[in-house]
Design a protein around this motif. Structure first.
Motif, short mmCIF file in Angstrom:
data_model
loop_
_atom_site.label_atom_id
_atom_site.label_comp_id
_atom_site.label_asym_id
_atom_site.label_seq_id
_atom_site.Cartn_x
_atom_site.Cartn_y
_atom_site.Cartn_z
N VAL A 53 0.84 -1.20 0.00
CA VAL A 53 0.00 0.00 0.00
C VAL A 53 0.88 1.25 0.00
O VAL A 53 0.65 2.20 -0.77
CB VAL A 53 -0.97 -0.01 1.20
CG1 VAL A 53 -1.66 1.34 1.37
CG2 VAL A 53 -2.00 -1.11 1.04
N VAL A 54 1.91 1.27 0.84
CA VAL A 54 2.79 2.42 0.90
C VAL A 54 3.54 2.59 -0.43
O VAL A 54 3.69 3.72 -0.93
CB VAL A 54 3.77 2.32 2.10
CG1 VAL A 54 4.77 3.47 2.10
CG2 VAL A 54 3.00 2.28 3.41
N ASN A 71 3.39 5.81 -2.84
CA ASN A 71 4.62 6.45 -3.27
C ASN A 71 4.63 6.61 -4.80
O ASN A 71 5.01 7.67 -5.31
CB ASN A 71 5.82 5.63 -2.79
CG ASN A 71 7.14 6.28 -3.15
OD1 ASN A 71 7.45 7.36 -2.67
ND2 ASN A 71 7.91 5.63 -4.00
N ALA A 72 4.22 5.58 -5.52
CA ALA A 72 4.19 5.65 -6.98
C ALA A 72 3.20 6.71 -7.46
O ALA A 72 3.49 7.48 -8.38
CB ALA A 72 3.85 4.29 -7.57
N VAL A 73 2.04 6.74 -6.82
CA VAL A 73 1.03 7.75 -7.18
C VAL A 73 1.59 9.15 -6.93
O VAL A 73 1.46 10.05 -7.77
CB VAL A 73 -0.28 7.51 -6.40
CG1 VAL A 73 -1.22 8.70 -6.52
CG2 VAL A 73 -0.97 6.24 -6.89
N TRP A 74 2.24 9.35 -5.79
CA TRP A 74 2.83 10.65 -5.47
C TRP A 74 3.88 11.03 -6.51
O TRP A 74 3.91 12.17 -6.99
CB TRP A 74 3.41 10.61 -4.07
CG TRP A 74 3.90 11.94 -3.54
CD1 TRP A 74 3.63 13.19 -4.03
CD2 TRP A 74 4.73 12.15 -2.41
NE1 TRP A 74 4.24 14.16 -3.29
CE2 TRP A 74 4.93 13.55 -2.27
CE3 TRP A 74 5.34 11.31 -1.49
CZ2 TRP A 74 5.71 14.10 -1.26
CZ3 TRP A 74 6.09 11.86 -0.48
CH2 TRP A 74 6.28 13.24 -0.37
N LEU A 117 14.37 11.14 -4.20
CA LEU A 117 14.03 10.58 -2.89
C LEU A 117 12.88 9.58 -3.02
O LEU A 117 12.92 8.49 -2.44
CB LEU A 117 13.67 11.69 -1.90
CG LEU A 117 13.22 11.23 -0.52
CD1 LEU A 117 14.36 10.52 0.20
CD2 LEU A 117 12.72 12.41 0.29
N LEU A 118 11.85 9.94 -3.79
CA LEU A 118 10.73 9.03 -4.00
C LEU A 118 11.18 7.77 -4.73
O LEU A 118 10.69 6.68 -4.46
CB LEU A 118 9.61 9.73 -4.77
CG LEU A 118 8.92 10.87 -4.02
CD1 LEU A 118 7.92 11.58 -4.93
CD2 LEU A 118 8.24 10.38 -2.76
N LEU A 137 11.02 0.18 -0.58
CA LEU A 137 9.72 -0.44 -0.32
C LEU A 137 9.56 -1.74 -1.08
O LEU A 137 9.11 -2.75 -0.51
CB LEU A 137 8.60 0.53 -0.68
CG LEU A 137 8.42 1.71 0.27
CD1 LEU A 137 7.51 2.77 -0.35
CD2 LEU A 137 7.89 1.25 1.62
N TRP A 138 9.91 -1.76 -2.36
CA TRP A 138 9.74 -2.98 -3.15
C TRP A 138 10.68 -4.08 -2.69
O TRP A 138 10.31 -5.26 -2.72
CB TRP A 138 9.89 -2.70 -4.64
CG TRP A 138 8.68 -2.01 -5.18
CD1 TRP A 138 8.60 -0.73 -5.64
CD2 TRP A 138 7.36 -2.56 -5.28
NE1 TRP A 138 7.31 -0.46 -6.01
CE2 TRP A 138 6.53 -1.55 -5.80
CE3 TRP A 138 6.80 -3.79 -4.96
CZ2 TRP A 138 5.16 -1.75 -6.03
CZ3 TRP A 138 5.44 -3.99 -5.19
CH2 TRP A 138 4.64 -2.98 -5.71
#
Length: 149
Positions: free
Chosen positions: A96-97, A101-104, A127-128, A135-136
């Motif tokens: 979910v996070v 992050n990808a959407v952001w 940074l993203l 995360l992945w």
């Protein structure tokens, strides 16, 4: 129980085949994300980032679709065990996070800002991207840990 789920639990090759599809999807998605994010960090500067994104990101999405489809089937065949598994629950949280992050990243136009001659590299976009990799890799580690906790 419906026939496909029964087959997953009884046919000796069904679940391993589904796991193979899941792993292939992971390889396609993560491989393309790593390639794109390394370019985002400045490696391979001779490659135009937008051209690389047009190739790598659709492949990453295709890998993600394979992961989701196979993952949902695996989940449906072992719902009770997975819902009580802490590694699975952490994996779902990280997913979910990672999605947020990808959407952001894309909603703020990070791809368009990645190589601005006026402003230089986009620090928040980088940074993203780094957060995405972390995360992945966490999702991947939790997925492996499911069998052991």
């Amino acid at each position: 129980m419906n026939a496909p789920l029964a087959a997953l639990q009884t046919h000796p090759w069904a679940f391993p085949a589904l796991e193979a599809i899941h792993i292939a999807g992971i390889a396609v998605m993560l491989g393309n994300l790593v390639l794109f994010e390394l370019r985002l960090f400045g490696l391979g500067a001779a490659l135009p980032i937008r051209a690389l994104a047009r190739l790598a990101l659709p492949l990453a999405v295709a890998g993600f679709v394979a992961i989701v489809a196979s993952g949902l089937l695996m989940f449906a065949s072992q719902t009770g065990e997975l819902l009580t598994n802490p590694a699975f629950r952490l994996k779902m949280l990280l997913l979910v996070v990672a999605g947020c992050n990808a959407v952001w990243f894309h909603a703020r136009g990070s791809l368009g800002r990645a190589e601005s001659p006026e402003t230089g590299p986009d620090p928040l976009g980088r940074l993203l991207g780094a957060l995405s990799l972390a995360l992945w890799l966490g999702v991947l580690a939790c997925g492996r840990a499911i069998a052991y906790v």
